[in-house]
Design a protein around this motif. Structure first.
Motif, PDB file in Angstrom:
ATOM      1  N   THR A   1      41.387  40.127  28.281  1.00 53.19           N
ATOM      2  CA  THR A   1      42.624  39.488  28.395  1.00 53.19           C
ATOM      3  C   THR A   1      43.503  38.735  29.646  1.00 53.19           C
ATOM      4  OG1 THR A   1      42.575  40.173  25.945  1.00 53.19           O
ATOM      5  CG2 THR A   1      44.260  39.006  26.564  1.00 53.19           C
ATOM      6  N   PRO A   2      43.926  39.802  30.483  1.00 55.45           N
ATOM      7  CA  PRO A   2      44.857  39.199  31.611  1.00 55.45           C
ATOM      8  C   PRO A   2      43.822  38.511  32.571  1.00 55.45           C
ATOM      9  CG  PRO A   2      45.008  41.558  31.439  1.00 55.45           C
ATOM     10  CD  PRO A   2      44.285  41.231  29.938  1.00 55.45           C
ATOM     11  N   ILE A   3      42.464  39.216  32.800  1.00 57.05           N
ATOM     12  CA  ILE A   3      41.504  39.045  33.594  1.00 57.05           C
ATOM     13  C   ILE A   3      41.345  37.471  33.297  1.00 57.05           C
ATOM     14  CG2 ILE A   3      39.907  39.363  34.834  1.00 57.05           C
ATOM     15  CD1 ILE A   3      40.156  42.231  34.810  1.00 57.05           C
ATOM     16  N   TYR A   4      40.906  37.305  32.239  1.00 56.29           N
ATOM     17  CA  TYR A   4      40.453  35.674  31.820  1.00 56.29           C
ATOM     18  C   TYR A   4      41.360  35.188  31.462  1.00 56.29           C
ATOM     19  CZ  TYR A   4      37.427  32.596  29.728  1.00 56.29           C
ATOM     20  OH  TYR A   4      36.399  31.413  29.201  1.00 56.29           O
ATOM     21  N   GLU A   5      42.337  35.392  30.658  1.00 58.98           N
ATOM     22  CA  GLU A   5      43.346  34.217  30.426  1.00 58.98           C
ATOM     23  C   GLU A   5      44.527  33.852  31.569  1.00 58.98           C
ATOM     24  OE1 GLU A   5      44.881  35.413  26.151  1.00 58.98           O
ATOM     25  OE2 GLU A   5      42.863  34.903  25.466  1.00 58.98           O
TER      26      GLU A   5
ATOM     27  N   ILE B   1      39.215  34.870  36.059  1.00 60.85           N
ATOM     28  CA  ILE B   1      38.514  35.215  36.425  1.00 60.85           C
ATOM     29  C   ILE B   1      37.601  35.464  34.785  1.00 60.85           C
ATOM     30  CG2 ILE B   1      37.673  37.234  37.638  1.00 60.85           C
ATOM     31  CD1 ILE B   1      38.799  35.292  39.910  1.00 60.85           C
ATOM     32  N   ASP B   2      36.418  35.259  35.407  1.00 60.01           N
ATOM     33  CA  ASP B   2      35.139  36.052  34.293  1.00 60.01           C
ATOM     34  C   ASP B   2      34.739  36.668  34.606  1.00 60.01           C
ATOM     35  OD1 ASP B   2      34.408  33.052  33.071  1.00 60.01           O
ATOM     36  OD2 ASP B   2      33.030  32.604  34.644  1.00 60.01           O
ATOM     37  N   VAL B   3      35.017  37.667  33.516  1.00 65.31           N
ATOM     38  CA  VAL B   3      34.843  39.602  33.722  1.00 65.31           C
ATOM     39  C   VAL B   3      33.294  39.224  32.451  1.00 65.31           C
ATOM     40  CG1 VAL B   3      36.599  39.538  31.984  1.00 65.31           C
ATOM     41  CG2 VAL B   3      35.645  41.585  33.575  1.00 65.31           C
ATOM     42  N   ARG B   4      32.845  40.717  32.735  1.00 66.43           N
ATOM     43  CA  ARG B   4      31.112  40.703  31.855  1.00 66.43           C
ATOM     44  C   ARG B   4      31.123  42.262  31.736  1.00 66.43           C
ATOM     45  NH1 ARG B   4      25.807  38.152  33.123  1.00 66.43           N
ATOM     46  NH2 ARG B   4      25.314  39.507  35.082  1.00 66.43           N
ATOM     47  N   MET B   5      30.427  43.292  30.596  1.00 59.93           N
ATOM     48  CA  MET B   5      30.289  44.306  31.075  1.00 59.93           C
ATOM     49  C   MET B   5      28.568  44.158  31.054  1.00 59.93           C
ATOM     50  SD  MET B   5      30.796  46.963  31.374  1.00 59.93           S
ATOM     51  CE  MET B   5      29.152  48.726  31.296  1.00 59.93           C
ATOM     52  N   ASN B   6      28.167  44.536  32.384  1.00 61.16           N
ATOM     53  CA  ASN B   6      26.727  44.506  32.402  1.00 61.16           C
ATOM     54  C   ASN B   6      26.624  45.826  31.567  1.00 61.16           C
ATOM     55  OD1 ASN B   6      24.049  45.085  32.985  1.00 61.16           O
ATOM     56  ND2 ASN B   6      24.018  43.484  34.847  1.00 61.16           N
TER      57      ASN B   6
ATOM     58  N   ASP C   1      38.720  26.431  38.030  1.00 61.77           N
ATOM     59  CA  ASP C   1      39.689  26.553  37.897  1.00 61.77           C
ATOM     60  C   ASP C   1      40.789  27.547  38.034  1.00 61.77           C
ATOM     61  OD1 ASP C   1      38.276  27.889  35.611  1.00 61.77           O
ATOM     62  OD2 ASP C   1      40.252  27.285  33.309  1.00 61.77           O
ATOM     63  N   THR C   2      40.254  28.150  38.556  1.00 60.20           N
ATOM     64  CA  THR C   2      40.601  29.814  39.243  1.00 60.20           C
ATOM     65  C   THR C   2      41.531  28.853  40.887  1.00 60.20           C
ATOM     66  OG1 THR C   2      38.323  31.251  39.657  1.00 60.20           O
ATOM     67  CG2 THR C   2      40.873  32.232  40.654  1.00 60.20           C
ATOM     68  N   PRO C   3      43.084  29.438  40.064  1.00 64.65           N
ATOM     69  CA  PRO C   3      44.219  28.920  41.182  1.00 64.65           C
ATOM     70  C   PRO C   3      44.057  29.778  41.930  1.00 64.65           C
ATOM     71  CG  PRO C   3      45.564  29.964  39.330  1.00 64.65           C
ATOM     72  CD  PRO C   3      43.331  29.618  38.957  1.00 64.65           C
TER      73      PRO C   3
ATOM     74  N   CYS D   1      41.522  41.085  40.010  1.00 68.13           N
ATOM     75  CA  CYS D   1      41.557  41.398  38.938  1.00 68.13           C
ATOM     76  C   CYS D   1      40.055  43.022  39.358  1.00 68.13           C
ATOM     77  CB  CYS D   1      40.298  40.716  38.629  1.00 68.13           C
ATOM     78  SG  CYS D   1      41.692  39.020  37.978  1.00 68.13           S
ATOM     79  N   ALA D   2      39.857  42.987  40.567  1.00 68.51           N
ATOM     80  CA  ALA D   2      38.678  43.660  40.864  1.00 68.51           C
ATOM     81  C   ALA D   2      39.325  45.253  41.415  1.00 68.51           C
ATOM     82  CB  ALA D   2      37.896  43.700  41.882  1.00 68.51           C
ATOM     83  N   ASP D   3      40.933  44.896  42.297  1.00 66.86           N
ATOM     84  CA  ASP D   3      41.553  46.776  42.235  1.00 66.86           C
ATOM     85  C   ASP D   3      42.061  46.984  41.431  1.00 66.86           C
ATOM     86  OD1 ASP D   3      40.591  46.377  44.545  1.00 66.86           O
ATOM     87  OD2 ASP D   3      43.162  45.220  44.638  1.00 66.86           O
ATOM     88  N   PHE D   4      42.321  46.554  39.624  1.00 66.27           N
ATOM     89  CA  PHE D   4      42.737  46.526  38.687  1.00 66.27           C
ATOM     90  C   PHE D   4      41.726  47.476  37.875  1.00 66.27           C
ATOM     91  CE2 PHE D   4      42.957  44.823  34.318  1.00 66.27           C
ATOM     92  CZ  PHE D   4      43.926  45.646  33.514  1.00 66.27           C
ATOM     93  N   VAL D   5      40.474  46.690  37.606  1.00 60.02           N
ATOM     94  CA  VAL D   5      39.389  47.838  36.653  1.00 60.02           C
ATOM     95  C   VAL D   5      39.055  48.700  37.520  1.00 60.02           C
ATOM     96  CG1 VAL D   5      36.580  47.349  36.335  1.00 60.02           C
ATOM     97  CG2 VAL D   5      38.486  44.901  36.297  1.00 60.02           C
TER      98      VAL D   5
END
Length: 220
Positions: A65-69, A73-78, A91-93, A101-105
């Motif tokens: 939710t925080p990453i996408y909304e 940033i688009d995020v998916r689990m491979n 539309d990434t500001p 986001c990468a650091d957060f994950v």
């Protein structure tokens, strides 16, 4: 007299001609993130260790939710490669949102709670520092087990005391230690943990920590 008049007329003529030569000031609109990278999409990939796969499943919506909304940033689990993939959108500001986001994950994969790791998205001055017990002192067998016990304390009491005093978050994963916080606060927590690894009793470490935090409070 005539020569003076000629000189003054020449001076008067040169001023407007120079003004006419100046081009109008250009007005450029700020570039969008996808335009900065020549329209190329930026990617980040974070591997999921086996022991964090189940916690990731449970906390997926809290991470998504925080990453996408909010960060756009688009995020998916491979599932095949077992890694979280992130990429920028038109539309990434801000382009730096992708690395945040990468650091957060990555912080979640190291063992931090989502509530603590999400601070990496909100604040700029936060870092993660990792080190191993063997980097401080080479310990084996029971000596190593006792050192890990000293770091945690009874029911995690020592770890929580260091976290609260230094305003950091600490994860002790076997012999690896991860600290999340600001640069100065990480140093305080690291010094306390290192003194415990080297064999200092918890009581002595508490008194040192009290003195350091009192100095910090005075400074601010």
């Amino acid at each position: 007299m005539e020569s003076n008049q000629e000189a003054s007329s020449m001076e008067v003529e040169t001023v407007p001609s120079e003004a006419k030569l100046l081009p109008p000031k250009p007005k450029f609109e700020p570039l969008k993130p996808h335009e900065m990278s020549d329209g190329q999409v930026q990617f980040r990939k974070v591997n999921v260790p086996p022991h964090r796969y189940t916690p990731l499943k449970k906390a997926w919506m809290d991470i998504y939710t925080p990453i996408y909304e909010q960060m756009k940033i688009d995020v998916r689990m491979n599932l095949k490669a077992r890694r979280v993939e992130l990429k920028t959108r038109p539309d990434t500001p801000d382009i730096s949102n992708l690395q945040k986001c990468a650091d957060f994950v990555h912080a979640f994969m190291l063992g931090f709670d989502v509530i603590d790791a999400i601070a990496l998205l909100r604040l700029d001055e936060l870092y993660i520092e990792s080190f191993e017990i063997k980097d401080v002192k080479t310990l084996r067998g029971d000596h190593l087990s006792r050192a890990i016990g000293r770091l945690s304390g009874k029911g995690g009491k020592t770890k929580f005391a260091i976290e609260n005093a230094s305003k950091t978050r600490i994860v002790i994963a076997d012999t690896k230690i991860h600290i999340l916080g600001s640069f100065a606060n990480i140093k305080i927590a690291r010094d306390s943990l290192c003194s415990l690894i080297l064999g200092s009793p918890a009581g002595k470490m508490y008194s040192k920590l009290r003195a350091v935090t009192a100095r910090l409070a005075e400074r601010f």
